[in-house]
Write a protein that holds these residues in place. Structure first.
Motif: not given
Length: 716
Positions: A117-120, A654-660, A676-678
């Motif tokens: 879900n919510s992937n590019p 980079l989506h940091l939540g997805h990267l985690a 959220k991408n800071p």
């Protein structure tokens, strides 16, 4: 009795009062409005309509409550698996009290967001075939066609099993034998080490009276990494077997200087080493005599330039010029950049240029240049590269959240489930990533820790062996390891039949590791020439090889960059890689929980595997700390791509939540926000809320040199 009285009566029941919870104990017996709210809360909690009987006895109410709790427990189990905690938030009622939910508290629940879900969106990549620069490895001539010593030819043929020359050996050995300086360009794995080692040993064995170890150094070979220095040293040891009076030696960083000085004092005729340690000995070791030096070899010249060893190399060359009148210099590299040309200008005099990929050997004068340290970008100096004909180059596009499970699926397919298991090298960008994946995979691919009843009769020693058995052996190699461990890893992996080496770019240059079938670039290397050096660890000397490049959806333009360099790529679909997970659970049933059925689709398999990995990472504090360090170092390294590649590799993508998720973490560590991408916020705020970047001043971030984040094997 009206509804309000009914509610009042029910609230007297201990089971109902316990079900309401402590948050409403103080308002239970309030006014009519508060009691109506309490009744609505009971309906939400029970998830069932209340019985419309006018009154309920205490025993009847207890039975009704018990049935409601059983129904709630069943619904909780279903909700806990499918709940997406990235979007689900706890609600708050108007009075400030947190309302009760059908699931447990958030911190006590399974915190897992769906991988799919919510992937590019993965873009469609139109990969057009390009005409590659072909470079044939082997020549039709043998070493017998050269005027070499008889014992040398017999040693090459019978002991070292070399019957046929490569093209670079065919073109480079004659001019080096004739005493000419040479500038050699050839693809990695084409036999450049023998191209300069054979002429040196042939010339030294012919010296009369015979040389002895007390005569000092006749040849110096400068190499960029410790592993490459050790590998080249073994080649010289094999070549001098018929000539025991010629003594090779090796000096590298990480070894004890005192022991090396003792070996130099005893006598070394061919000295190989890394630049920092060689420069140290040239300056401070008085027993190192250079007055008889004949040869200076600079191998992997472009790598030396990129790693910042230019200053040490220049120091060695200046010292040699002071102590010797005449020497022969040879530079070798897989790529010839402007940096290599400037490095050649230090010492080459009218060199013979040998470029095997163009099938031509020409004599050209390289002007001498007073070389100073130049850190400018040389990324666009090479317009094309040659790769082995039998190298199959692939790439796969995976969203950030699916990178880790895709890598596990690939390893399972090629090294665990395959009938003919492969040896694989996985290239990573940082040392922390190597440590994390090595620790994770060594645990993941270990067979079940529990011993079955049938195995209970085994001895304790046999049980320990069975417990520690791993489906595939993982090795790690990076620059922060002790030299003893690095040498042991290099030796073990080179001789094993099935294994996986997790490494940084320390193993990307010049190393010859036997029978490597797969090169996996889990993180993109940046410049195309670094890509070439990585894939050069396979398909060596005419063998078959495969390479796979992992890309995120935002990085797909990198394929066009490689195509512009005459590199052919083919795409494989992520779903084809993930399908291999369905068979992995048969080998590793521990991934499945006791109450879980085996997955039926690759989506279910990937989700189950990710849940298990996150449980392993987050249940062990030490493992979680390693994962956080790997995540942080990846972000730091991602911000250091060259300027001309920033449009492809930029931290804002980079989506940091997805990267985690790709590090087995449930949330981005530090001040990162998972959803959220800071980078979209103001710049000043961006630097403040990135504690893992360890940079508090934006100007420092811009000025920080790229080399500070690169993984190199220091020669000191």
């Amino acid at each position: 009795m009206d509804d309000d009285d009914d509610l009042t009566l029910n609230l007297f029941t201990p089971a109902i009062k316990k079900n309401v919870g402590k948050s409403l104990e103080n308002v239970i017996w309030g006014n009519r409005q508060q009691r109506i709210k309490a009744r609505k809360l009971l309906k939400l909690t029970a998830r069932a309509k209340p019985t419309k009987t006018p009154t309920l006895s205490e025993s009847q109410s207890d039975v009704y409550t018990e049935k409601s709790e059983i129904a709630n427990n069943k619904k909780r189990k279903i909700a806990d698996v499918s709940l997406d905690f990235d979007n689900n938030k706890r609600r708050n009622d108007g009075s400030g009290n947190v309302s009760s939910t059908p699931t447990k508290k958030l911190k006590d629940s399974l915190h897992f967001s769906s991988l799919f879900n919510s992937n590019p969106e993965i873009p469609t990549i139109d990969v057009k075939p390009v005409e590659c620069i072909k470079e044939e490895v082997f020549s039709s001539d043998s070493f017998e066609s050269l005027s070499l010593d008889t014992y040398m030819l017999r040693n090459l043929r019978e002991t070292m099993k070399f019957n046929q020359m490569t093209h670079v050996q065919e073109q480079a050995i004659p001019p080096i034998l004739n005493g000419s300086d040479a500038l050699v360009k050839s693809q990695t794995g084409s036999g450049k080490t023998l191209a300069y080692a054979i002429p040196i040993i042939h010339a030294l064995q012919a010296v009369r009276p015979k040389i002895c170890r007390g005569d000092g150094v006749f040849a110096i070979v400068i190499l960029p990494t410790r592993e490459l220095a050790l590998q080249s040293y073994e080649v010289f040891r094999a070549l001098v077997k018929p000539y025991q009076w010629i003594v090779p030696g090796c000096t590298i960083g990480g070894e004890k200087r005192k022991a090396e000085k003792a070996r130099v004092r005893k006598g070394i005729n061919v000295l190989l080493g890394t630049p920092g340690r060689l420069a140290d000995h040239v300056i401070h070791t008085k027993s190192l005599h250079l007055f008889k030096l004949r040869y200076l070899i600079i191998d992997e010249a472009d790598r030396l330039f990129e790693m910042g060893f230019e200053k040490d190399v220049k120091l060695i060359i200046d010292c040699i010029k002071e102590k010797t009148l005449k020497k022969q210099t040879v530079l070798l590299s897989a790529t010839l950049t402007n940096g290599v040309e400037r490095l050649a200008g230090m010492s080459l005099e009218s060199p013979v240029r040998i470029d095997v990929s163009q099938d031509e050997t020409t004599c050209a004068v390289t002007p001498k240049i007073d070389l100073h340290i130049n850190t400018r970008d040389n990324s666009n100096e090479c317009s094309a590269f040659s790769v082995p004909d039998k190298l199959k180059q692939l790439f796969v596009v995976t969203p950030c959240k699916l990178r880790l499970v895709s890598l596990v699926a690939l390893i399972a397919d090629k090294c665990v489930l395959a009938f003919k298991k492969s040896k694989m090298i996985v290239f990573l960008s940082t040392q922390d990533s190597v440590e994390f994946l090595h620790k994770l995979f060594s645990n993941l691919f270990k067979e079940n820790d529990s011993v079955s009843c049938m195995n209970a009769l085994l001895s304790d020693q046999q049980q320990d062996i069975r417990k520690s058995k791993c489906l595939v052996t993982f090795y790690k190699l990076h620059g922060n390891m002790d030299q003893k461990d690095r040498t042991l890893t290099f030796t073990k992996f080179s001789t094993c039949k099935n294994g996986i080496l997790l490494c940084t770019d320390i193993a990307a240059r010049g190393l010859h590791l036997n029978n490597i079938q797969w090169i996996v670039q889990y993180t993109t290397p940046g410049d195309a020439k670094e890509y070439i050096h990585r894939v050069g660890r396979t398909a060596r000397a005419g063998a078959q090889g495969n390479s796979l490049l992992f890309l995120m959806p935002s990085e797909t333009e990198y394929v066009k960059t490689l195509s512009n360099m005459k590199i052919n790529m083919k795409e494989i679909m992520m779903r084809n890689v993930l399908h291999n997970l369905l068979l992995l659970f048969e080998k590793l049933p521990k991934i499945l929980e006791n109450d879980r059925r085996p997955p039926r689709t690759y989506e279910e398999a990937a989700t189950t595997l990710q849940i298990y990995i996150e449980k392993v990472v987050n249940d062990e504090p030490e493992m979680q700390e390693v994962a956080k360090k790997a995540f942080q170092s990846f972000v730091r390294c991602y911000s250091t791509y060259p300027k001309h590649l920033k449009s492809i590799f930029h931290i804002k993508y980079l989506h940091l939540g997805h990267l985690a998720k790709s590090f087995g973490l449930r949330d981005a560590p530090g001040g990162f926000s998972a959803g959220k991408n800071p980078i979209q916020s103001k710049k000043k705020h961006f630097y403040k809320q990135h504690p893992c970047l360890e940079i508090h001043n934006p100007k420092e971030y811009v000025k920080k040199p790229l080399s500070s984040f690169y993984e190199f094997a220091s020669g000191h």
